[in-house]
Design a protein around this motif. Structure first.
Motif, short mmCIF file in Angstrom:
data_model
loop_
_atom_site.label_atom_id
_atom_site.label_comp_id
_atom_site.label_asym_id
_atom_site.label_seq_id
_atom_site.Cartn_x
_atom_site.Cartn_y
_atom_site.Cartn_z
N GLY A 111 14.15 39.81 -71.64
CA GLY A 111 14.39 40.01 -73.06
C GLY A 111 14.92 38.74 -73.69
N ASP A 168 18.91 42.46 -80.35
CA ASP A 168 17.45 42.32 -80.32
C ASP A 168 16.96 41.90 -78.93
OD1 ASP A 168 17.34 42.98 -82.96
OD2 ASP A 168 17.11 40.93 -83.70
N ALA A 213 17.11 44.97 -76.81
CA ALA A 213 16.05 45.92 -77.17
C ALA A 213 14.73 45.50 -76.54
CB ALA A 213 15.93 46.00 -78.68
N MET A 214 14.43 44.22 -76.53
CA MET A 214 13.19 43.74 -75.92
C MET A 214 13.19 44.01 -74.43
SD MET A 214 11.64 39.88 -75.96
CE MET A 214 10.09 39.50 -75.13
N ILE A 230 14.81 46.37 -72.79
CA ILE A 230 14.66 47.80 -72.56
C ILE A 230 13.21 48.24 -72.80
CG2 ILE A 230 15.33 50.09 -73.42
CD1 ILE A 230 18.11 48.88 -74.02
N HIS A 231 12.60 47.72 -73.86
CA HIS A 231 11.22 48.09 -74.18
C HIS A 231 10.26 47.62 -73.08
CE1 HIS A 231 7.60 48.82 -76.54
NE2 HIS A 231 7.21 47.58 -76.26
N GLN A 232 10.47 46.40 -72.59
CA GLN A 232 9.55 45.85 -71.59
C GLN A 232 9.74 46.46 -70.21
OE1 GLN A 232 7.90 41.55 -72.61
NE2 GLN A 232 9.93 41.47 -71.68
N ARG A 233 10.97 46.75 -69.82
CA ARG A 233 11.25 47.15 -68.43
C ARG A 233 11.44 48.64 -68.25
NH1 ARG A 233 10.33 42.72 -65.10
NH2 ARG A 233 12.11 43.11 -63.74
N GLN A 234 11.81 49.37 -69.33
CA GLN A 234 12.03 50.81 -69.23
C GLN A 234 12.93 51.14 -68.03
OE1 GLN A 234 10.79 53.15 -71.54
NE2 GLN A 234 10.28 51.26 -72.66
N ARG A 255 24.70 50.54 -78.57
CA ARG A 255 23.28 50.40 -78.17
C ARG A 255 23.14 50.53 -76.66
NH1 ARG A 255 19.07 51.29 -77.16
NH2 ARG A 255 17.09 50.28 -77.66
N ALA A 293 21.16 53.63 -74.31
CA ALA A 293 20.10 53.33 -73.34
C ALA A 293 20.55 53.55 -71.90
CB ALA A 293 19.64 51.89 -73.51
#
Length: 384
Positions: free
Chosen positions: A246, A260, A263-264, A266-270, A293, A297
């Motif tokens: 991220g 930010d 967030a990247m 978390i979105h990429q790695r789940q 945040r 998550a």
């Protein structure tokens, strides 16, 4: 003209477009190749100048019609190696006897004949092999944009070309070719702690290891100087593979910057719940918004001590690589220009291609790929 030929233009095409003849252009290219060390079947410009000087001195002795007693010392000390003197004898032996030239130049006739025999045999097998390796080393060094030193070039030769040689030989050939990797600059302080905020405890305690991805992330902020002022970069790094999972860039260091980047990641790695996010005690990472945040998550917060780089050494190491391999070698006029360069470094070079010593000289992406294959095989064996 030389650069145009090396870029793919033919001498004949250039001769039609410009005034010099094709043969003149070929001669220029051949001489440039000799001067640059791309070939060794002739004299460089420096060697030709030295031969011309020696010829002038021989002519003076010939015109005097006799060799003075002190003739063997007419070359200045260190100004002409035995190799250069033998070359001169070889070039002049159609006009003067070898014995005369050898006596004037202070070398033995037997030494010249031995040198001439070696020249007829050509370079040794090891010398030819060194020349071939040097060309491959130049190519890998250029591919890395001049970043790699001997360890990573050695890994490139092994992994890409299948060449098994010692690292010391690679280092020797790089020194001889004038090639080297980049070095790091001193760091700067971007951590500004908020003394009123309650920081998370240190869950890592400098144990920067992870058995699998998405178990331990580290994070930090650095700056990029530009003609418009600083551009700030926040990253999240997976300790397992040293991959940047991220990142975010902005002209400020407010909490949104690190949020930010998270967030990247978390979105990429789940990631599953429980992944540790370790940082310093900068105000951005101890803010309420960032803590909320992370809680949403399922990310566990961890912070090291303020002003101690060793408590976040993994991310500091990445920033040191970024600085010496990109930022110290470029000057950015604008923030958008710097953003494009940083993006290209992270996503185009560091993650997919840059060899990392902690990964056994594999890139972060390749290390994760191989580990995934290994895990699949192990699960298959266990099921069997």
């Amino acid at each position: 003209m030389v650069e145009l030929v090396r870029a793919g233009r033919s001498p004949e095409e250039l001769a039609r477009e410009f005034e010099p003849s094709a043969q003149s252009i070929r001669t220029w290219v051949r001489q440039a190749d000799l001067d640059d060390g791309r070939r060794a079947d002739g004299l460089t410009s420096a060697e030709k100048d030295e031969l011309a000087r020696l010829r002038r001195e021989v002519k003076i002795l010939r015109e005097e019609k006799e060799i003075p007693a002190q003739g063997r010392g007419f070359l200045r000390t260190g100004d002409g190696s035995a190799e250069m003197r033998f070359r001169l004898i070889d070039a002049e032996n159609d006009h003067h006897g070898v014995s005369l030239l050898a006596r004037v130049l202070g070398v033995s006739r037997q030494g010249y004949y031995a040198w001439a025999a070696r020249q007829r045999r050509g370079p040794s097998a090891r010398a030819r092999r060194d020349a071939e390796l040097t060309e491959k080393i130049r190519a890998h060094h250029a591919t890395s944009d001049g970043i790699y030193g001997a360890p990573r070039i050695h890994a490139d030769l092994r992994e890409i070309d299948g060449i098994r040689i010692g690292r010391k030989r690679v280092a020797r050939l790089m020194r001889a070719a004038g090639l080297s990797g980049v070095t790091r600059r001193k760091g700067c302080r971007t951590t500004i702690a908020d003394r009123r905020a309650a920081a998370a405890s240190d869950l890592v305690k400098r144990q920067f290891t992870a058995e699998e991805p998405n178990r331990l992330w580290t994070a930090d902020i650095t700056y990029v100087p530009t003609g418009q002022g600083f551009l700030y970069l926040a990253v999240v790094l997976d300790v397992f593979s040293r991959r940047i999972v991220g990142w975010a860039m902005a002209e400020h260091m407010r909490t949104e910057l690190v949020t930010d980047a998270l967030a990247m990641a978390i979105h990429q790695r789940q990631p599953s719940a429980g992944v540790i996010h370790h940082s310093d005690k900068g105000g951005q990472y101890t803010s309420v918004a960032f803590g909320q945040r992370c809680a949403q998550a399922g990310v566990r917060l961890s912070t090291g001590r303020t002003g101690t780089c060793f408590d976040n050494a993994i991310t500091e190491s990445f920033f040191a690589s970024l600085e010496c391999e990109l930022l110290d070698r470029r000057a950015f006029r604008t923030r958008p220009e710097a953003e494009r360069a940083v993006f290209a470094y992270i996503e185009g070079f560091y993650n997919p291609r840059r060899r990392h010593s902690a990964n056994g000289q594999l890139s972060p992406a390749e290390y994760e790929r191989r580990q995934a294959i290994k895990d699949v095989h192990q699960d298959g064996y266990a099921a069997a």
